[in-house]
Design an enzyme around this catalytic site. Structure first.
Site, short mmCIF file in Angstrom:
data_model
loop_
_atom_site.label_atom_id
_atom_site.label_comp_id
_atom_site.label_asym_id
_atom_site.label_seq_id
_atom_site.Cartn_x
_atom_site.Cartn_y
_atom_site.Cartn_z
N CYS A 196 14.42 10.15 6.09
CA CYS A 196 14.45 9.85 7.48
C CYS A 196 15.97 9.79 7.99
CB CYS A 196 14.06 8.59 7.72
SG CYS A 196 14.86 7.17 7.21
N LYS A 229 0.79 -1.03 0.05
CA LYS A 229 -0.11 0.05 -0.01
C LYS A 229 0.97 1.13 0.06
CE LYS A 229 -1.53 3.05 2.28
NZ LYS A 229 -1.18 4.29 1.90
N SER A 235 5.77 8.15 9.56
CA SER A 235 5.85 8.95 10.81
C SER A 235 5.78 8.13 12.25
CB SER A 235 4.99 10.00 10.74
OG SER A 235 3.57 9.42 11.01
N GLU A 262 -0.48 7.52 -0.36
CA GLU A 262 -1.39 8.19 -1.41
C GLU A 262 -0.84 9.38 -1.94
OE1 GLU A 262 -1.47 7.93 1.84
OE2 GLU A 262 -2.11 9.89 2.61
P1 NAD Z 1 2.99 9.06 7.17
O1 NAD Z 1 3.20 8.21 8.71
O2 NAD Z 1 2.17 10.21 7.07
O3 NAD Z 1 2.26 7.65 6.19
C1 NAD Z 1 3.03 6.63 5.92
C2 NAD Z 1 1.97 5.50 5.54
O4 NAD Z 1 1.07 5.34 6.54
C3 NAD Z 1 1.42 6.04 4.07
O5 NAD Z 1 1.08 4.80 3.39
C4 NAD Z 1 -0.06 6.55 4.69
O6 NAD Z 1 -1.00 6.19 3.79
C5 NAD Z 1 -0.33 5.65 5.99
N1 NAD Z 1 -1.02 6.38 7.07
C6 NAD Z 1 -0.72 7.77 7.24
N2 NAD Z 1 -1.62 8.04 8.16
C7 NAD Z 1 -2.27 7.04 8.72
C8 NAD Z 1 -3.14 6.65 9.73
N3 NAD Z 1 -3.50 7.68 10.87
N4 NAD Z 1 -3.38 5.48 9.88
C9 NAD Z 1 -3.14 4.50 9.21
N5 NAD Z 1 -2.11 4.77 8.23
C10 NAD Z 1 -1.84 5.85 7.92
O7 NAD Z 1 4.56 9.13 6.82
P2 NAD Z 1 4.94 10.23 5.52
O8 NAD Z 1 4.61 11.46 5.98
O9 NAD Z 1 4.54 9.34 4.21
O10 NAD Z 1 6.52 9.88 5.51
C11 NAD Z 1 7.25 10.60 6.29
C12 NAD Z 1 7.94 9.92 7.43
O11 NAD Z 1 8.39 8.66 7.17
C13 NAD Z 1 8.78 10.92 8.25
O12 NAD Z 1 8.49 10.81 9.84
C14 NAD Z 1 10.12 9.76 8.19
O13 NAD Z 1 11.22 10.30 9.26
C15 NAD Z 1 9.41 8.57 8.07
N6 NAD Z 1 10.39 7.58 7.32
C16 NAD Z 1 11.16 6.75 8.01
C17 NAD Z 1 11.99 5.83 7.69
C18 NAD Z 1 13.06 4.93 8.42
O14 NAD Z 1 13.22 3.91 7.80
N7 NAD Z 1 12.78 4.95 9.70
C19 NAD Z 1 12.28 5.94 6.19
C20 NAD Z 1 11.49 6.95 5.46
C21 NAD Z 1 10.72 7.66 5.97
#
Ligand code: NAD
Length: 490
Positions: free
Chosen positions: A289, A181, A234, A184
């Protein structure tokens, strides 16, 4: 001069049983080209019945796929690798379109995806178990590693291609099926890549792509057909996914947010350090990240480091990533620009000294683009929010530590533990740093401490939930297989 680009992807389909399938829902999210500020497609939210039928097909496929010898399963990876390579440039251009990163960064990302396919191809060795003849009188004992079932990968916007490939090749080489997934915000890359799966010889249902956002994630989390979840995103969502999946007795690995500290020692090679820092803090527009976020100096080198670093940051050329001269692209969304700008306001209100203000720079050719130039704060103190919270944008906070020990205490006081770096020419400083910092990835004279695919991707504290980390190495083999212990007497 402005590059015109009218590419539009329409409403993105799902990828189920090796076919692109229209999604019936009316609920959809706009996908932007962030450099142009223009909508280039829509990601639909997949309804429950369509998610269920996708998972049923993944479960059926896995029953057959797990019986295919691992020596045969890895052959699809060789073909997948070749096919990815053959469309590397096209995938890179698309990454720039949907995310905004520069073309050079995008080419690097496709390379990282390919590297994971290469790492997973050693699955035959990874699946080897252990045994003892005559562990007891007349008794032999052995451990086999066997496939688990259906996995779901929920991935973030910032690496639309690489992060799904942290999971797909390992899951399938080890005999599972996987449903991805994508975010979006950046769903196009996986949609394009799905065209390769059947050509590579991956049977129907072994890899599926489902569009959607949090609703689809909840449906995936609630399904009994899914055995495990790989999440990257996140911290708040990682914690949620980890709790909910664990409560359902599912396995889960969840990479989360970060705040990475980079220490420049007075004995460091300044040229190397500043080049690496610029790429770390402002590469991918700071949406990484592993991006540097807090730059630590000591009193002996503080003024010089800040001056050289801020001067270099001021010279970065912002623009559309498809143009060769662009060194930094836009942020993902207008709202995200506002969020990052609000951190600049917070830093000023907290009393930090803004030595470079990214809010004042414009990208005239792309007035609608979501651009924000680098900002640098000096005189930052450990209690300030700009020193503690993930900003995920091109804002650097400089802290002058009293000495090496003070720098280590600052790094270890963070709630996050994704990465930290030291720039030094002293072996003993580097060695002490490696021993003392509480981060999962550690750089020595490396600005972005990104492990190659054959190694696990570290991450501690609030930067990771679970036990078994993503990418190559033993952790992933444990995550995607189950152990079976056989005790036999003949
Ligand atoms: P996000 O948490 O908003 O979204 C990640 C995924 O979760 C997406 O597929 C999204 O559709 C889904 N999602 C979002 N809100 C949700 C909810 N309330 N319930 C269920 N699913 C939900 O993250 P983002 O903005 O796409 O990515 C940036 C974040 O990812 C930053 O915090 C970054 O540090 C982190 N990141 C971490 C790593 C790592 O390996 N630690 C790698 C890349 C990015």
């Amino acid at each position: 001069m402005e590059t015109s680009d009218d590419t539009h992807f329409g409403i993105l389909p799902n990828f189920i049983e090796n076919r692109k399938v229209e999604v019936s829902s009316e609920m959809r999210y706009p996908v932007f080209n962030p450099a142009l500020g223009k909508v280039i497609g829509y990601a639909p939210e997949t309804p429950k019945e369509e998610i269920d039928s996708c998972l049923e097909s993944a479960a059926r496929a896995q029953e057959k796929w797990c019986r295919v010898p691992v020596t045969e399963r890895i052959k699809v990876l060789f073909d997948l690798r070749r096919l990815l390579e053959s469309r590397r440039d096209e995938f890179a251009v698309n990454l720039t379109r949907e995310h905004g990163k520069t073309l050079a960064e995008a080419v690097g990302e496709v390379g990282r995806a390919i590297e994971n396919v290469e790492a997973a191809a050693s699955a035959v060795y990874h699946m080897m178990g252990k045994n003892n003849l005559e562990i007891s009188a007349g008794i032999d004992e052995e451990v086999y590693r066997v496939p688990v079932g259906v996995f779901a990968a929920i991935t973030p916007f910032n690496f639309p291609l690489m992060v799904p490939f942290w999971f797909i090749p390992y899951a399938i080489a080890l005999g599972n099926s996987i449903v991805v997934k994508p975010s979006e915000k950046t769903p196009v890359s996986m949609n394009l890549v799905s065209e390769l799966f059947e050509k590579a010889g991956i049977p129907k249902g072994v890899v599926s792509i489902l569009n959607g956002a949090s609703r689809s994630v909840d449906l995936l989390l609630d399904s009994n057909l899914v055995s495990g979840y790989s999440f990257v995103g996140s911290t708040s969502v990682a914690e949620y996914v980890h709790k909910r999946a664990s409560a359902g007795h599912k396995r889960v690995q969840a990479g989360a947010s970060a705040k990475n500290f980079e220490l420049v020692m007075p004995d460091a090679d300044m040229g190397l350090a500043v080049r690496s820092l610029i790429s770390s803090f402002f590469g991918n527009a700071g949406e990484r990240c592993l991006a540097g976020s807090v730059l630590i100096t000591l009193p002996e080198n503080h003024d010089k480091v800040v001056r050289v670093f801020a001067d270099a940051a001021a010279k970065l050329k912002l623009g559309y990533g498809l143009e060769k001269e662009s060194e930094m692209g836009p942020l993902i969304r207008k709202e995200h620009v506002e969020r990052v700008r609000s951190y600049i306001d917070i830093g000023e209100a907290e009393g930090a000294k803004l030595v470079l203000d990214g809010r004042t720079k414009r990208v005239n050719d792309y007035p609608e683009g979501f651009f924000l130039a680098p900002s640098v704060f000096d005189e930052v103190t450990p209690d300030m929010r700009i020193c503690k919270e993930e900003i995920f944008g091109p804002v650097a906070s400089v802290v002058c530590a009293a000495d090496f020990g003070d720098a280590i205490r600052l790094i270890n006081s963070s709630r996050f533990g994704n990465a930290s770096t030291i720039f030094t020419s002293s072996g003993i400083n580097a060695r002490n740093f490696i021993k003392m910092v509480e981060t999962g990835n550690v750089g020595v004279n490396v600005g972005v401490a990104a492990p190659i695919a054959f190694y696990p991707f570290g991450g501690r504290k609030d930067s990771f939930y679970g036990d078994l980390h993503p990418q190559g190495g033993e952790d992933h083999v444990y995550f995607f297989t189950e152990r079976k212990v056989v005790i036999s007497r003949w």
